[in-house]
Design an enzyme around this catalytic site. Structure first.
Site, short mmCIF file in Angstrom:
data_model
loop_
_atom_site.label_atom_id
_atom_site.label_comp_id
_atom_site.label_asym_id
_atom_site.label_seq_id
_atom_site.Cartn_x
_atom_site.Cartn_y
_atom_site.Cartn_z
CE LYS A 212 5.08 23.94 -53.21
NZ LYS A 212 5.69 24.44 -54.45
CG MET A 258 24.23 29.17 -57.00
SD MET A 258 24.78 28.70 -55.34
CE MET A 258 26.53 28.44 -55.67
CB SER A 260 24.07 36.68 -52.95
OG SER A 260 24.99 37.42 -53.75
CB CYS A 268 4.97 29.84 -52.12
SG CYS A 268 3.31 29.77 -52.79
N1 LIG Z 1 1.46 30.90 -56.59
C1 LIG Z 1 2.34 29.95 -56.84
O1 LIG Z 1 3.34 30.16 -57.54
C2 LIG Z 1 2.17 28.57 -56.28
C3 LIG Z 1 1.24 28.32 -55.28
N2 LIG Z 1 1.13 27.04 -54.77
C4 LIG Z 1 0.11 26.72 -53.78
O2 LIG Z 1 -1.15 26.60 -54.46
C5 LIG Z 1 -2.22 27.06 -53.63
C6 LIG Z 1 -2.96 28.16 -54.35
O3 LIG Z 1 -2.06 29.22 -54.51
P1 LIG Z 1 -2.37 30.40 -55.56
O4 LIG Z 1 -2.94 29.84 -56.81
O5 LIG Z 1 -1.15 31.24 -55.63
O6 LIG Z 1 -3.52 31.19 -54.77
P2 LIG Z 1 -4.37 32.44 -55.32
O7 LIG Z 1 -4.68 33.25 -54.12
O8 LIG Z 1 -3.66 33.03 -56.48
O9 LIG Z 1 -5.70 31.73 -55.90
C7 LIG Z 1 -6.64 31.08 -55.08
C8 LIG Z 1 -8.02 31.24 -55.72
O10 LIG Z 1 -8.98 30.51 -54.96
C9 LIG Z 1 -10.17 31.28 -54.91
N3 LIG Z 1 -10.96 30.84 -53.76
C10 LIG Z 1 -10.81 31.19 -52.46
N4 LIG Z 1 -11.73 30.55 -51.70
C11 LIG Z 1 -12.45 29.77 -52.53
C12 LIG Z 1 -13.52 28.84 -52.34
N5 LIG Z 1 -14.02 28.61 -51.12
N6 LIG Z 1 -14.01 28.20 -53.43
C13 LIG Z 1 -13.51 28.44 -54.67
N7 LIG Z 1 -12.49 29.31 -54.92
C14 LIG Z 1 -11.99 29.94 -53.85
C15 LIG Z 1 -9.71 32.71 -54.81
O11 LIG Z 1 -10.73 33.59 -55.21
C16 LIG Z 1 -8.50 32.70 -55.76
O12 LIG Z 1 -8.88 33.04 -57.06
C17 LIG Z 1 -1.55 27.48 -52.32
O13 LIG Z 1 -1.56 26.40 -51.42
C18 LIG Z 1 -0.12 27.77 -52.74
O14 LIG Z 1 0.81 27.61 -51.66
C19 LIG Z 1 1.94 26.02 -55.20
C20 LIG Z 1 2.87 26.24 -56.18
C21 LIG Z 1 3.04 27.51 -56.80
O1 LIG Z 2 5.41 27.17 -53.95
C1 LIG Z 2 5.51 28.09 -54.72
O2 LIG Z 2 4.73 29.05 -54.84
C2 LIG Z 2 6.70 28.18 -55.64
O3 LIG Z 2 7.72 28.95 -54.95
C3 LIG Z 2 8.91 29.15 -55.73
O4 LIG Z 2 8.63 29.84 -56.90
P1 LIG Z 2 8.42 31.45 -56.89
O5 LIG Z 2 8.12 31.88 -55.49
O6 LIG Z 2 7.46 31.75 -57.97
O7 LIG Z 2 9.77 32.14 -57.30
P2 LIG Z 2 11.31 31.72 -57.32
O8 LIG Z 2 11.79 31.87 -58.69
O9 LIG Z 2 11.52 30.42 -56.64
O10 LIG Z 2 11.95 32.88 -56.40
C4 LIG Z 2 11.55 32.93 -55.06
C5 LIG Z 2 12.27 34.10 -54.42
O11 LIG Z 2 13.67 33.79 -54.31
C6 LIG Z 2 14.43 34.87 -54.84
N1 LIG Z 2 15.66 34.32 -55.42
C7 LIG Z 2 15.58 33.26 -56.27
C8 LIG Z 2 16.74 32.75 -56.82
C9 LIG Z 2 17.99 33.31 -56.47
O12 LIG Z 2 19.06 32.88 -56.94
N2 LIG Z 2 18.01 34.35 -55.60
C10 LIG Z 2 16.88 34.88 -55.07
O13 LIG Z 2 16.94 35.85 -54.29
C11 LIG Z 2 13.52 35.53 -55.87
O14 LIG Z 2 13.89 36.90 -56.04
C12 LIG Z 2 12.15 35.40 -55.21
O15 LIG Z 2 11.94 36.48 -54.30
C13 LIG Z 2 9.51 27.81 -56.14
O16 LIG Z 2 10.65 28.04 -56.97
C14 LIG Z 2 8.47 27.00 -56.90
O17 LIG Z 2 9.02 25.73 -57.25
C15 LIG Z 2 7.24 26.83 -56.03
O18 LIG Z 2 6.23 26.09 -56.71
#
Ligand SMILES: NC(=O)C1=CN([C@@H]2O[C@H](COP(=O)(O)OP(=O)(O)OC[C@H]3O[C@@H](n4cnc5c(N)ncnc54)[C@H](O)[C@@H]3O)[C@@H](O)[C@H]2O)C=CC1
Ligand SMILES: O=C(O)[C@H]1O[C@H](OP(=O)(O)OP(=O)(O)OC[C@H]2O[C@@H](n3ccc(=O)[nH]c3=O)[C@H](O)[C@@H]2O)[C@H](O)[C@@H](O)[C@@H]1O
Length: 429
Positions: A212, A258, A260, A268
């Site tokens: 990850k 790509m 820029s 994240c």
């Molecule tokens: N946001 C994204 O695009 C992605 C996030 N991740 C990872 O997934 C994880 C979660 O990220 P998000 O969903 O973005 O976080 P988020 O902050 O959007 O959601 C987390 C939720 O957990 C709840 N929470 C906090 N403490 C709690 C507890 N003790 N018991 C039950 N619920 C509780 C909060 O109220 C909140 O609704 C992180 O590790 C992040 O790095 C992975 C891939 C994509």
């Molecule tokens: O761990 C996570 O939360 C996620 O983080 C990113 O997803 P996300 O942050 O939602 O958005 P992206 O589309 O990846 O863009 C990330 C950042 O890069 C920038 N970006 C992306 C692409 C690009 O060509 N140039 C660029 O500046 C975007 O503007 C944005 O600020 C990863 O793409 C996901 O696979 C991952 O699950």
């Protein structure tokens, strides 16, 4: 399968709605009562395409939410989708993960039959087995491998395309130390794994945790590299987008990621790259390249404002910021580059007027001294200059004739008829 999901945010809510859509019985355990009530009312607590209809369809039948951890006892598998934020020093903060694991362990103490706990949150190698596992054992009285199974299944969804990314991923990564755990996840993901184009990666837990971070670090590094190349192209008066479009034809490089410009933000990339750097240092390795990846990224917002300052005296000027979310398609403003741009503009004495299609209300409390417009055209009215911070499609082919000075510096490469402007400058082209 009966599934519980701890943490109903961007990931937990998306995973819950999609698993319900695949026919599983799903319950979200969430501490925020407002989120619980929203889901149980059949509505989406976040802005994601395809989410609201899935919640509306399944809430009350095979999807529900609760604040009560006891609900895990009626399920076979629990996904931990809790926040893993940055500590002040940039390192991984596991406080919430620990608290959630304690609550989950306590709830499992009263469960007689086997249970699988799957960490979906982004955690450094060793966390699942050396932090989450022992807490679950202490609180539940069970032992990993004897009634309690552990696995790690990182999530790769992106904001704005979360539902489709989850349902149509290029890979499902399963880190497990027991065949039972792997088998359960293979069954749970069967409809997704059966589609063309999705690979199943089965590995140990540490490898799954690192996959990850490596995935995000690789993507962030790619964007910082294209930004460095874009900055160099600008010095040579070359168009980085033309250069990188050609480079992207090399299938070892690919045309994706790509673009820029202002660089990467979001909830994240910043936290995960910093956590990996801090973790590497803790392990005794100096991540020089990742340090440079961050440095290049962090310099882009200031480069944008400096570029505008060569055309407009910013002291007392009215400057429009187009876009506030960290990327188009989402209202998430976490670590958005637009916020750095606002701060640099204000530091230089400018009055900022901002517009974003969906993210204004998330920014307004943070920057009360910024003016917020209801449209891009209103935001541009009487402005002495404008910057593009997020490439929303509605910013293409904008009318700039309401500006006092038609100067635009573009941090994201929107479609512009340069004949309409006195100055149009691309940050990296
Ligand atoms: N946001 C994204 O695009 C992605 C996030 N991740 C990872 O997934 C994880 C979660 O990220 P998000 O969903 O973005 O976080 P988020 O902050 O959007 O959601 C987390 C939720 O957990 C709840 N929470 C906090 N403490 C709690 C507890 N003790 N018991 C039950 N619920 C509780 C909060 O109220 C909140 O609704 C992180 O590790 C992040 O790095 C992975 C891939 C994509
Ligand atoms: O761990 C996570 O939360 C996620 O983080 C990113 O997803 P996300 O942050 O939602 O958005 P992206 O589309 O990846 O863009 C990330 C950042 O890069 C920038 N970006 C992306 C692409 C690009 O060509 N140039 C660029 O500046 C975007 O503007 C944005 O600020 C990863 O793409 C996901 O696979 C991952 O699950």
């Amino acid at each position: 399968m009966h599934v519980s999901i701890v943490g109903s945010g961007y990931v937990g809510t998306t995973v819950a709605a999609c698993l319900a859509d695949l026919g599983h019985e799903v319950v979200n355990i969430e501490i925020d009562q407002e989120i619980v009530d929203t889901i149980n009312a059949g509505e989406a607590p976040i802005h994601e395409s395809g989410l609201a209809e899935r919640i509306a369809e399944h809430a009350g039948t095979n999807l529900r939410a609760t604040t009560d951890y006891a609900a895990v006892r009626d399920t076979d598998v629990t996904f931990l989708c809790l926040p893993t934020p940055q500590a002040d020093d940039g390192s991984l903060d596991l406080a919430i993960m620990r608290a959630g694991s304690e609550s989950l362990g306590r709830a499992l103490a009263a469960k007689a039959d086997d249970h699988l706990v799957v960490v979906k949150s982004t955690v450094l190698p060793g966390t699942t087995e050396d932090v989450v596992g022992p807490i679950l054992e202490d609180e539940s009285g069970k032992h990993v491998g004897d009634g309690l199974e552990l696995a790690m299944n990182p999530e790769f969804l992106r904001m704005g395309t979360a539902v489709m990314d989850f349902l149509e991923p290029d890979k499902v990564v399963v880190g497990a130390t027991s065949e039972d755990a792997a088998t359960t996840l293979r069954e749970l993901y069967a409809p997704i794994l059966s589609r063309e184009g999705t690979d199943l990666v089965e590995t140990d837990i540490r490898e799954a945790e690192l996959i990850k971070y490596a995935n995000n670090a690789f993507l962030a590094s790619k964007v910082s590299l294209v930004n460095e190349l874009g900055n160099i192209a600008t010095e040579y008066g070359a168009d980085a987008y033309e250069v990188l479009a050609a480079v992207g034809l090399d299938d070892r490089i690919s045309e994706r990621f790509m673009r820029s410009g202002l660089g990467w933000g979001g909830s994240c990339f910043p936290k995960d790259v910093d956590a990996l750097r801090a973790g590497a240092r803790e392990q005794g390795y100096d991540p020089a390249l990742l340090d440079a990846v961050v440095a290049v990224n962090d310099a882009q917002p200031r480069r944008l404002v400096d570029s505008l300052a060569t055309h407009v005296d910013l002291e007392g000027a009215r400057i429009t910021v187009l876009g506030l979310s960290f990327k188009p398609g989402t209202d998430d403003i976490r670590k958005s580059r637009a916020l750095d741009v606002i701060e640099y503009l204000q530091d230089r004495g400018a009055t900022v007027v901002a517009y974003d299609p969906v993210a204004v209300e998330n920014v307004r409390p943070m920057y009360p001294d910024v003016e917020y417009a209801d449209s891009a055209v209103d935001a541009l009215a009487d402005a002495d200059g404008a910057v593009v911070a997020t490439d929303w499609p509605e910013f293409d082919d904008l009318a700039f004739d309401g500006m006092a000075q038609r100067v635009v510096v573009d941090g994201r490469r929107i479609d512009v008829d340069e004949a309409d402007l006195d100055v149009y400058e691309g940050l990296t082209w």
